[in-house]
Motif scaffolding. Structure first.
Motif, PDB file in Angstrom:
ATOM      1  N   GLU A 101      86.224  94.068  22.690  1.00 30.70           N
ATOM      2  CA  GLU A 101      85.492  93.999  23.869  1.00 30.70           C
ATOM      3  C   GLU A 101      85.997  93.558  25.174  1.00 30.70           C
ATOM      4  O   GLU A 101      85.593  93.482  26.206  1.00 30.70           O
ATOM      5  N   GLY A 102      87.459  93.512  24.961  1.00 30.35           N
ATOM      6  CA  GLY A 102      88.427  93.245  25.972  1.00 30.35           C
ATOM      7  C   GLY A 102      89.111  91.896  26.234  1.00 30.35           C
ATOM      8  O   GLY A 102      89.787  91.483  27.305  1.00 30.35           O
ATOM      9  N   PHE A 103      88.652  90.800  25.361  1.00 28.90           N
ATOM     10  CA  PHE A 103      89.214  89.802  25.413  1.00 28.90           C
ATOM     11  C   PHE A 103      90.538  89.762  24.666  1.00 28.90           C
ATOM     12  O   PHE A 103      91.228  90.642  24.042  1.00 28.90           O
ATOM     13  N   ARG A 104      91.513  88.868  25.105  1.00 35.07           N
ATOM     14  CA  ARG A 104      92.911  88.822  24.799  1.00 35.07           C
ATOM     15  C   ARG A 104      93.236  87.333  24.165  1.00 35.07           C
ATOM     16  O   ARG A 104      92.594  86.306  24.654  1.00 35.07           O
ATOM     17  N   LEU A 134      86.819  81.398  25.066  1.00 37.88           N
ATOM     18  CA  LEU A 134      86.319  81.054  23.760  1.00 37.88           C
ATOM     19  C   LEU A 134      86.987  80.616  22.681  1.00 37.88           C
ATOM     20  O   LEU A 134      88.324  80.863  22.980  1.00 37.88           O
ATOM     21  N   LEU A 135      86.693  79.605  21.745  1.00 36.82           N
ATOM     22  CA  LEU A 135      87.372  79.331  20.795  1.00 36.82           C
ATOM     23  C   LEU A 135      86.913  79.717  19.278  1.00 36.82           C
ATOM     24  O   LEU A 135      85.743  79.909  19.254  1.00 36.82           O
ATOM     25  N   LEU A 169      91.843  75.433  16.766  1.00 38.36           N
ATOM     26  CA  LEU A 169      90.873  76.858  16.727  1.00 38.36           C
ATOM     27  C   LEU A 169      91.785  77.517  17.875  1.00 38.36           C
ATOM     28  O   LEU A 169      92.482  77.121  18.806  1.00 38.36           O
ATOM     29  N   GLN A 170      91.446  79.038  17.922  1.00 39.52           N
ATOM     30  CA  GLN A 170      92.192  79.844  18.336  1.00 39.52           C
ATOM     31  C   GLN A 170      91.515  80.175  19.657  1.00 39.52           C
ATOM     32  O   GLN A 170      90.252  80.519  19.847  1.00 39.52           O
ATOM     33  N   ALA A 171      91.938  80.400  20.727  1.00 35.41           N
ATOM     34  CA  ALA A 171      91.378  80.777  21.986  1.00 35.41           C
ATOM     35  C   ALA A 171      91.657  82.333  22.391  1.00 35.41           C
ATOM     36  O   ALA A 171      92.720  82.816  22.035  1.00 35.41           O
ATOM     37  N   TYR A 172      90.836  82.884  23.144  1.00 35.37           N
ATOM     38  CA  TYR A 172      90.642  84.064  23.460  1.00 35.37           C
ATOM     39  C   TYR A 172      89.953  83.991  24.875  1.00 35.37           C
ATOM     40  O   TYR A 172      89.348  82.968  25.289  1.00 35.37           O
ATOM     41  N   GLY A 173      90.487  84.714  25.913  1.00 35.77           N
ATOM     42  CA  GLY A 173      89.884  84.928  27.253  1.00 35.77           C
ATOM     43  C   GLY A 173      89.836  86.167  27.901  1.00 35.77           C
ATOM     44  O   GLY A 173      90.571  87.304  27.418  1.00 35.77           O
ATOM     45  N   MET A 174      89.218  86.224  28.980  1.00 36.69           N
ATOM     46  CA  MET A 174      88.975  87.447  29.553  1.00 36.69           C
ATOM     47  C   MET A 174      88.714  87.207  30.824  1.00 36.69           C
ATOM     48  O   MET A 174      88.079  86.287  31.405  1.00 36.69           O
TER      49      MET A 174
END
Length: 184
Positions: free
Chosen positions: A153-156, A137-138, A171-176
């Motif tokens: 919730e566990g995203f990094r 997600l961004l 935009l900042q990215a997060y991922g899981m």
């Protein structure tokens, strides 16, 4: 016992919500909820060119739109989120097996009752059910409450996937990484 001069904590009300797929007739309302939430949070101006994009997400079958509805009034939408798989997802998704979470938005009536977390958990679960291996997600740098929720919730944080839609905006990215199917 609260210390002198301090107010006791106010309990948060986590009233039950039901998460389900949006009905075709609800997509216009979902689009308006997204725009209103982004504007109310100060994350998008009234004349933003992104408003039409937010309104249209999911209306052309390019993803799955989930809604959170009040348990007692199943027609009252309290929030929404969209799952958009590769190759229809945006820049943050790198290839097959990946999907993007987009446009998480909660109405004022849905705030403070766990609606955003319930939507996030539901979209993660849906992703796993559909065989997604990596969920991305961004988010805007000033969306601090959302970032806290993603981490909880566990995203990094994934700076290597940050994306700039136009000069001056990053935009900042997060991922899981999601678990694969159980070995049989």
């Amino acid at each position: 016992m609260p210390r002198t001069g301090m107010k006791p904590p106010v309990p948060r009300l986590h009233q039950p919500v039901i998460i389900r797929e949006a009905r075709p007739g609800e997509l216009d309302q979902v689009g308006e909820i997204r725009v209103a939430a982004y504007q109310a949070g100060g994350h998008m101006s009234a004349d933003s060119g992104y408003a039409p994009v937010l309104r249209a997400l999911g209306s052309e079958g390019d993803g799955t739109v989930l809604v959170a509805v009040d348990e007692e009034d199943g027609d009252r939408i309290l929030g929404t989120v969209m799952l958009q798989p590769w190759p229809k997802a945006g820049q943050v998704v790198a290839g097959p097996g990946e999907a993007e979470i987009r446009a998480l938005a909660v109405t004022p009536a849905g705030q403070g009752r766990g609606t955003g977390s319930a939507l996030l958990k539901a979209v993660v679960e849906l992703s796993a059910e559909r065989g997604v291996r990596y969920l991305a997600l961004l988010t805007q740098p000033d969306m601090l409450a959302a970032q806290h929720m993603y981490l909880r919730e566990g995203f990094r944080r994934r700076p290597d996937r940050d994306w700039s839609p136009y000069p001056g905006v990053m935009l900042q990215a997060y991922g899981m990484t999601l678990p694969g199917p159980a070995a049989g």
